[in-house]
Structures are given as C-alpha cells and as structure tokens.
Design a protein around this motif. Structure first.
Motif, PDB file in Angstrom:
ATOM      1  N   ASP A  92      -8.828   1.987  -7.226  1.00  0.00           N
ATOM      2  CA  ASP A  92      -9.197   0.583  -7.406  1.00  0.00           C
ATOM      3  C   ASP A  92      -8.438   0.014  -8.609  1.00  0.00           C
ATOM      4  O   ASP A  92      -8.449   0.611  -9.687  1.00  0.00           O
ATOM      5  N   GLY A  93      -7.785  -1.113  -8.417  1.00  0.00           N
ATOM      6  CA  GLY A  93      -7.057  -1.748  -9.514  1.00  0.00           C
ATOM      7  C   GLY A  93      -5.577  -1.419  -9.552  1.00  0.00           C
ATOM      8  O   GLY A  93      -4.847  -1.927 -10.411  1.00  0.00           O
ATOM      9  N   PHE A  94      -5.121  -0.586  -8.602  1.00  0.00           N
ATOM     10  CA  PHE A  94      -3.693  -0.211  -8.584  1.00  0.00           C
ATOM     11  C   PHE A  94      -2.853  -1.459  -8.336  1.00  0.00           C
ATOM     12  O   PHE A  94      -3.163  -2.257  -7.447  1.00  0.00           O
ATOM     13  N   PRO A  95      -1.775  -1.664  -9.123  1.00  0.00           N
ATOM     14  CA  PRO A  95      -0.977  -2.888  -8.958  1.00  0.00           C
ATOM     15  C   PRO A  95      -0.343  -2.982  -7.571  1.00  0.00           C
ATOM     16  O   PRO A  95       0.255  -2.019  -7.088  1.00  0.00           O
ATOM     17  N   TYR A  96      -0.481  -4.147  -6.947  1.00  0.00           N
ATOM     18  CA  TYR A  96       0.080  -4.368  -5.620  1.00  0.00           C
ATOM     19  C   TYR A  96       1.592  -4.183  -5.630  1.00  0.00           C
ATOM     20  O   TYR A  96       2.174  -3.623  -4.711  1.00  0.00           O
ATOM     21  N   LYS A  97       2.236  -4.650  -6.704  1.00  0.00           N
ATOM     22  CA  LYS A  97       3.713  -4.564  -6.745  1.00  0.00           C
ATOM     23  C   LYS A  97       4.181  -3.102  -6.799  1.00  0.00           C
ATOM     24  O   LYS A  97       5.224  -2.752  -6.263  1.00  0.00           O
ATOM     25  N   ASP A  98       3.382  -2.240  -7.429  1.00  0.00           N
ATOM     26  CA  ASP A  98       3.729  -0.811  -7.438  1.00  0.00           C
ATOM     27  C   ASP A  98       3.582  -0.223  -6.038  1.00  0.00           C
ATOM     28  O   ASP A  98       4.416   0.559  -5.584  1.00  0.00           O
ATOM     29  N   LEU A  99       2.488  -0.611  -5.362  1.00  0.00           N
ATOM     30  CA  LEU A  99       2.291  -0.125  -3.992  1.00  0.00           C
ATOM     31  C   LEU A  99       3.435  -0.608  -3.107  1.00  0.00           C
ATOM     32  O   LEU A  99       3.965   0.153  -2.288  1.00  0.00           O
ATOM     33  N   GLU A 100       3.808  -1.863  -3.291  1.00  0.00           N
ATOM     34  CA  GLU A 100       4.898  -2.400  -2.464  1.00  0.00           C
ATOM     35  C   GLU A 100       6.204  -1.648  -2.723  1.00  0.00           C
ATOM     36  O   GLU A 100       6.937  -1.331  -1.785  1.00  0.00           O
ATOM     37  N   GLU A 101       6.462  -1.318  -3.987  1.00  0.00           N
ATOM     38  CA  GLU A 101       7.697  -0.584  -4.307  1.00  0.00           C
ATOM     39  C   GLU A 101       7.676   0.798  -3.633  1.00  0.00           C
ATOM     40  O   GLU A 101       8.684   1.249  -3.072  1.00  0.00           O
ATOM     41  N   ILE A 102       6.522   1.438  -3.661  1.00  0.00           N
ATOM     42  CA  ILE A 102       6.370   2.766  -3.048  1.00  0.00           C
ATOM     43  C   ILE A 102       6.557   2.693  -1.530  1.00  0.00           C
ATOM     44  O   ILE A 102       7.313   3.460  -0.933  1.00  0.00           O
ATOM     45  N   VAL A 103       5.856   1.735  -0.918  1.00  0.00           N
ATOM     46  CA  VAL A 103       5.898   1.594   0.539  1.00  0.00           C
ATOM     47  C   VAL A 103       7.306   1.180   0.981  1.00  0.00           C
ATOM     48  O   VAL A 103       7.832   1.681   1.983  1.00  0.00           O
ATOM     49  N   SER A 104       7.907   0.296   0.215  1.00  0.00           N
ATOM     50  CA  SER A 104       9.258  -0.160   0.549  1.00  0.00           C
ATOM     51  C   SER A 104      10.258   0.996   0.483  1.00  0.00           C
ATOM     52  O   SER A 104      11.115   1.144   1.356  1.00  0.00           O
ATOM     53  N   SER A 105      10.118   1.864  -0.516  1.00  0.00           N
ATOM     54  CA  SER A 105      11.082   2.970  -0.593  1.00  0.00           C
ATOM     55  C   SER A 105      10.825   3.983   0.521  1.00  0.00           C
ATOM     56  O   SER A 105      11.765   4.624   1.014  1.00  0.00           O
ATOM     57  N   MET A 106       9.572   4.104   0.971  1.00  0.00           N
ATOM     58  CA  MET A 106       9.295   4.965   2.139  1.00  0.00           C
ATOM     59  C   MET A 106       9.984   4.395   3.377  1.00  0.00           C
ATOM     60  O   MET A 106      10.562   5.128   4.190  1.00  0.00           O
ATOM     61  N   GLY A 107       9.891   3.069   3.526  1.00  0.00           N
ATOM     62  CA  GLY A 107      10.527   2.415   4.671  1.00  0.00           C
ATOM     63  C   GLY A 107      12.037   2.626   4.658  1.00  0.00           C
ATOM     64  O   GLY A 107      12.645   2.957   5.680  1.00  0.00           O
ATOM     65  N   THR A 108      12.620   2.457   3.473  1.00  0.00           N
ATOM     66  CA  THR A 108      14.075   2.624   3.335  1.00  0.00           C
ATOM     67  C   THR A 108      14.500   4.054   3.668  1.00  0.00           C
ATOM     68  O   THR A 108      15.450   4.279   4.422  1.00  0.00           O
ATOM     69  N   GLU A 109      13.791   5.023   3.111  1.00  0.00           N
ATOM     70  CA  GLU A 109      14.136   6.432   3.350  1.00  0.00           C
ATOM     71  C   GLU A 109      13.942   6.810   4.817  1.00  0.00           C
ATOM     72  O   GLU A 109      14.709   7.596   5.369  1.00  0.00           O
ATOM     73  N   ALA A 110      12.882   6.273   5.425  1.00  0.00           N
ATOM     74  CA  ALA A 110      12.618   6.570   6.840  1.00  0.00           C
ATOM     75  C   ALA A 110      13.785   6.099   7.693  1.00  0.00           C
ATOM     76  O   ALA A 110      14.265   6.815   8.579  1.00  0.00           O
ATOM     77  N   LYS A 111      14.242   4.890   7.412  1.00  0.00           N
ATOM     78  CA  LYS A 111      15.366   4.321   8.162  1.00  0.00           C
ATOM     79  C   LYS A 111      16.610   5.196   7.985  1.00  0.00           C
ATOM     80  O   LYS A 111      17.284   5.549   8.956  1.00  0.00           O
ATOM     81  N   LYS A 112      16.890   5.536   6.725  1.00  0.00           N
ATOM     82  CA  LYS A 112      18.054   6.377   6.416  1.00  0.00           C
ATOM     83  C   LYS A 112      17.996   7.713   7.152  1.00  0.00           C
ATOM     84  O   LYS A 112      19.008   8.212   7.637  1.00  0.00           O
ATOM     85  N   ALA A 113      16.787   8.291   7.195  1.00  0.00           N
ATOM     86  CA  ALA A 113      16.638   9.627   7.771  1.00  0.00           C
ATOM     87  C   ALA A 113      16.450   9.597   9.284  1.00  0.00           C
ATOM     88  O   ALA A 113      16.391  10.639   9.934  1.00  0.00           O
ATOM     89  N   GLY A 114      16.314   8.394   9.840  1.00  0.00           N
ATOM     90  CA  GLY A 114      16.166   8.279  11.291  1.00  0.00           C
ATOM     91  C   GLY A 114      14.800   8.692  11.809  1.00  0.00           C
ATOM     92  O   GLY A 114      14.668   9.162  12.939  1.00  0.00           O
ATOM     93  N   VAL A 115      13.759   8.514  10.988  1.00  0.00           N
ATOM     94  CA  VAL A 115      12.393   8.821  11.447  1.00  0.00           C
ATOM     95  C   VAL A 115      11.573   7.533  11.470  1.00  0.00           C
ATOM     96  O   VAL A 115      11.927   6.552  10.821  1.00  0.00           O
ATOM     97  N   GLN A 116      10.477   7.561  12.226  1.00  0.00           N
ATOM     98  CA  GLN A 116       9.575   6.400  12.267  1.00  0.00           C
ATOM     99  C   GLN A 116       8.208   6.775  11.690  1.00  0.00           C
ATOM    100  O   GLN A 116       7.664   7.833  12.017  1.00  0.00           O
ATOM    101  N   ILE A 117       7.684   5.899  10.849  1.00  0.00           N
ATOM    102  CA  ILE A 117       6.315   6.093  10.334  1.00  0.00           C
ATOM    103  C   ILE A 117       5.390   5.375  11.313  1.00  0.00           C
ATOM    104  O   ILE A 117       5.304   4.153  11.322  1.00  0.00           O
ATOM    105  N   VAL A 118       4.713   6.150  12.166  1.00  0.00           N
ATOM    106  CA  VAL A 118       4.046   5.567  13.340  1.00  0.00           C
ATOM    107  C   VAL A 118       2.540   5.387  13.198  1.00  0.00           C
ATOM    108  O   VAL A 118       1.903   4.751  14.037  1.00  0.00           O
ATOM    109  N   ALA A 119       1.949   5.969  12.162  1.00  0.00           N
ATOM    110  CA  ALA A 119       0.502   5.813  11.974  1.00  0.00           C
ATOM    111  C   ALA A 119       0.198   5.956  10.499  1.00  0.00           C
ATOM    112  O   ALA A 119       0.929   6.616   9.756  1.00  0.00           O
ATOM    113  N   GLY A 120      -0.884   5.327  10.072  1.00  0.00           N
ATOM    114  CA  GLY A 120      -1.229   5.389   8.659  1.00  0.00           C
ATOM    115  C   GLY A 120      -2.708   5.163   8.423  1.00  0.00           C
ATOM    116  O   GLY A 120      -3.467   4.879   9.356  1.00  0.00           O
TER     117      GLY A 120
END
Lengths: 334, 334
Positions: A97-125
């Motif tokens: 609770d209280g975790f900064p949204y911008k930090d979460l966005e940076e984390i999620v965005s880098s997961m998206g970038t790496e997934a694309k690079k590696a050719g995998v899909q994040i299909v459930a969460g």
C-alpha cells in the motif's frame, strides 16, 4: 494516480482500471485483453517446460535492471536452460500500500519491453495489495511455459566423462551490483547487473549442438551451487580451472574489498552448459558472436574420479573442493 | 527445524534440504523430484488454459482452510471455469523470516492433499524468504495449466438472450468467515469458508452440457463483480432474482449484523454458469448430486434490454442495479 492503494487489489472497478490502463497497455497482447480467469492458448507442441519463480530483490531498481526485468528474464532463462523455447509468461504482483504508481509503471513497462525483445507474451496476471509495512515495496512472481523440440533433451543424467563445461560470460556481476547498491558502499565503477534474457543465445547454441547434455543459469548460490547440483544429480566429478573463469576487473575489485567469492555470487544473465567435447569449439564460436556470450569460455570438464564432487584447480596450482554454498551469502539477491 | 529463516531462501544446502524434506515429500511426484530449473512435461493436447494468482489472505489459517488450500483451489478453479481440465500447478512461496516450520508444513501438507484429491500435480516451486516484518507470515503464488477439449468453448461472447444463470451454491461463506475471524467478532456459528476445488463439478457439468457459454468462480468482488464483468464482456443484460439466490442462515445473520451485502462477498468454492435454457434442468440435476453443488440454483437469466447492466429483482418486488464493486470491501480476502 500517484500511489497504489489497497483498493487496487480488491477486484472491483479500480483493479479493473489498473489492469486496463497499466498492464494491458504495456504487456499488449490479444490474450491478455480477453481478461478471462485463465488465458486460453494453443501451443505448437505437446512437450513443454513449466516453471515459476518469485522475486523479492532489494533494491527494486539497480544498475542494469529492476525487479520486473529480473522476474521476466529469470523465468525466461529457467525455461531456456531446460532446452525450451519460452512462449507464455504469467505475472503476479504483491504490492505494498502506498507504492508509487510511477515506479510500478517503470517496472511493468520494462517487463513489456523485455517480453517483446525476447519474443514471449505475458498472457495472464494478478495483483494483490497488502497493508503498509507488510511487503518491501513490491514482490513479483513470474511463471512460464516453453516449447521443447523433439530432438532436445537437457538432463543431468546425460552428463558424461570427457564432457566440456562452457560458461557464457563473466561471473558475479549481479551479486556485486546488488551488494554495493544495497549497502551504499559508495564503490564507483563500471559494474552493473548482467540481468538479461538468454533464450536467443540458447537457441543459437542448440542449433549448433542439439546434443547439449545439461544447462543451468547460475543465479542464487552462483556457479558453485549450479555445479554442485549438476554433480549430485549426474553423479559426475566436475573440475574447473580458475585461470579460465571470466571475471570483470570491477567485480574482482569489489570481491577483493568485500571478501566475496565470485564463484558463489549470483548472476542473472549467465549460464553454464555441459556438452560433448567435439562440439565445444563450434558452440563457443556461436556464443562469442552473440553479445550475451561474448566472454564465453571453456572453464572445465567432467573428470573421472570421486563422484558428485566439484574441484577448482587454482591459478597457483592447488586443488580446492568447491562445496555447495551454506549459510547466507546475501539475502534477497533476486 | 523450528523456524524458517533467511538461510532457507538462499539456494544453498538449507534451501535444498527444505525442498527435499518438505515440498517433495508432500507434493510427491516424479517431475518435482527431478529438481530441474523447469518441469519438463508432455501434455495430452495443444489447447490449454494458463493462469496465475497470488494469495495474501489474512488470517493464514481459517475455518474451512488455509492459505495453501486456498491457493491451490483458487488456481484449479480459474482453470476449471475456463473449461479446462487442470493438470499441472506451480507454487511460489514468499515467507517471512521466523515463520514457524510446523505452520509451513501444515500449509504444504494441505496443498498436497488437495492436489491429490483434485487430480493435479504440483510440478515446480520456488521459495524466497524476506526479513522479519516484510511479509505477513507467508504469501503464496500458484500458477496452473489445464487442458481444453476441442468441443469446449467458454467465452463471454457466447452469452445470448434467454440463457440461464446457475449459481453452484450459497453465497458469501468465505467472505463472512474471514471477516469474523480476522476481526475477532466473537460471532459463533456454523459458518466456514467454502474453499474447494471445483474441477470435478465442472467436469460433470460439461459432460451434460458441453455448450456451457460462460463460467466464472465468484471470488474477490463476489457475484456482483463476476456478473458485471460478464455483462460488460458480452454486452448482455443480466437479471437475477433475490428470492432464488441461496445464502445460508449463518451468513445472512452475519451480513445483517455487520451490514455486509452477500452479493459482494468473496466465495472460494462457488461458480456461476451461463448456458442455453434447454440444458438448465439437466445441468442443475447433475450439480445437485455433487456435494459441491448441492445447493445449486437457477438465479436469473440474460434478458433483452440495456446492455452491459446487471439487475436484481428484489424479494419485495423492486429492481436494483447491481454495480461493479467500488472501494474496499475487505482487503486480503484471498
């Protein structure tokens, strides 16, 4: 939205908005958009690898990556070293609770970038939020499925006397980075985490040599833990040569200062492969052409002798038993 | 061993012992014993469902279950309501330093028992330990794979006017149990969590009616959240009838006392299914024969009208819009 609050873990409107505005945006694929209770998928083969890992690394952001990139690459690597082509990933978030949204966005965005690079899909969460003080910012679980081709069989039981051990690059980069940054040692240098998805490297290695007997990425417990596990599972004797083990000058310096042994330090973008001697040069050649394997080296072999043991031939000519790590090296390295 | 400590999350000897003495013992299957970086598996079909969920429920032990049983059943249910036969599960543990070993063993043992009952295998796992105060005892992630038969197609887009909505049993049992036990309300009664794996029930339902259009288990956010999600995804209008919704007297009493609405309370062993009217009686019949569906009831249907909305016809004859839950009902219900 400035902060993640308990409300985002409740499965109601706010959870739904978070999924749509953050996760679906960055993970961007058709399956996730369906927002089913499970992702419905069609695989290209019935032979698969399936794995899971939770990540609790401290600090969350570090030189060379963050907890999200680490979680994604870690699960991709576990699949890749099992001889599988990673295809689908799930991501479970436990957020304080209280975790900064911008930090979460940076984390999620880098997961998206790496997934694309590696050719995998994040299909459930999944997202859960816990009260302030009951997590250290964010913990992430990633699970993954990879496809195993019929001609691939990575298994410690295949390891045979005479096999060669190849390490894909320098040791200890992740471990020393985390150690320095967590403790604010103020050591400046060019060290950074080696956090990377190794599936492209593994694919190239398997193209040259489908008969790779065994692979592991050297994460928690370092190369020492991995080689001990392989020695135990295969009942083989492993001998490695100190002079051949690649370690960067930066890591050497930090290890010297802090009294750390790079053999026991965690890596997040390094693997060791055990394969028949006749393939070693061609595999090494293809590895060195990939930026993720540019420092790859033959570091040892499977020797005849005391089974289940790992020996290090030191630079000054001695022989040291490399034990399974025991006790606490550095908690929350991944 | 009395307590789990940081050392058990380090990937060394102690982690290895914990895996062998606890996880492999209770999850007992050949794949897990291989202790690979990933489980290598052969599926019976290429069409699968894949899902993940993290569990942070407070309290960890409650009447009718614990966090481990909940995590296992929750993931099984997400697969089952997607029309899949759950087969393989992974389990990721994040444990607080000092967590009692006997509590972990009870949790792991109940996961093993439930897995056996449900006919699934826990094939891969991971353990991380965080410092005291940085978790609330234990958090568990479960991910799962299920096989989808070719003739099954559960999808909100199939939902059609005239379809019937069946609920598999009483509402609110898990939510009221957690609420009472967490807050020590001292309310005694026969309420307990409905935490259960629903895959056998779903299999029987699909045998009678492979054409079930849509299913969801009514967890976080309760039946209200599930029906709103379905209404939105299918662009249908849903009407349910208060008089037909099964609620136990115990739950009714607690809801009255605490001002809770059972439509919004979490369930962990209840599903709602939407299917063509002509199958409703035969599906209901088979459900009632299964202990997990003994209180099943037809609670409403898909009506022609304002799309994407959910209406409740009240006992006294009124009509109420059932909105998507907003705000915090009860954090950490699962």
């Amino acid at each position: 939205m400035e902060k993640i609050t308990l409300i985002h873990g409740e499965g109601g409107k706010q959870s739904n908005n978070l999924i749509k505005e953050l996760f679906i945006k960055h993970f961007n694929n058709k399956t996730l958009k369906e927002m089913g209770d499970a992702a419905c998928l069609t695989l290209s083969s019935k032979k698969i690898a399936f794995t899971t890992d939770s990540y609790v690394v401290n600090p969350i952001f570090f030189s060379g990556g963050n907890i999200g990139k680490l979680a994604l690459c870690g699960t991709i690597n576990d699949l890749a070293v099992s001889g599988a082509k990673p295809v689908y990933i799930t991501a479970g978030f436990i957020i304080e609770d209280g975790f900064p949204y911008k930090d979460l966005e940076e984390i999620v965005s880098s997961m998206g970038t790496e997934a694309k690079k590696a050719g995998v899909q994040i299909v459930a969460g999944d997202t859960k939020v816990v009260e302030k003080g009951l997590a250290d910012g964010i913990y992430i679980n990633t699970s993954g499925i990879g496809i195993i081709e019929d001609n691939i069989n990575i298994n410690a039981k295949n390891v045979a006397t005479g096999d060669v051990i190849i390490l894909s690059g320098t040791l200890g980069d992740h471990g020393t980075t985390i150690s320095c940054e967590r403790n604010n040692f103020g050591i400046k240098g060019d060290i950074m985490s080696d956090c990377a998805a190794l599936n492209s490297l593994v694919e190239e290695m398997l193209n040259v040599c489908p008969k790779i007997h065994m692979m592991r990425d050297a994460t928690r417990g370092g190369l020492a833990a991995v080689l001990n596990e392989i020695a135990e599972m295969s009942n083989a004797e492993i001998t490695i040569y100190e002079k051949d083990i690649p370690i960067s000058d930066g890591v050497k310096g930090v290890c010297y200062l802090l009294g750390l042994d790079p053999l026991y330090l965690a890596n997040e973008g390094k693997l060791c492969a055990i394969l028949p001697e006749e393939y070693s040069e061609s595999v090494l050649e293809v590895m060195k052409k990939n930026p993720l394997g540019k420092d790859a080296a033959i570091i040892g072999n499977i020797t005849e002798g005391k089974k289940g043991k790992v020996y290090l031939k030191t630079i000054i000519g001695g022989t040291r038993i490399i034990d399974m790590p025991s006790g606490i090296q550095l908690p929350r390295i991944c």
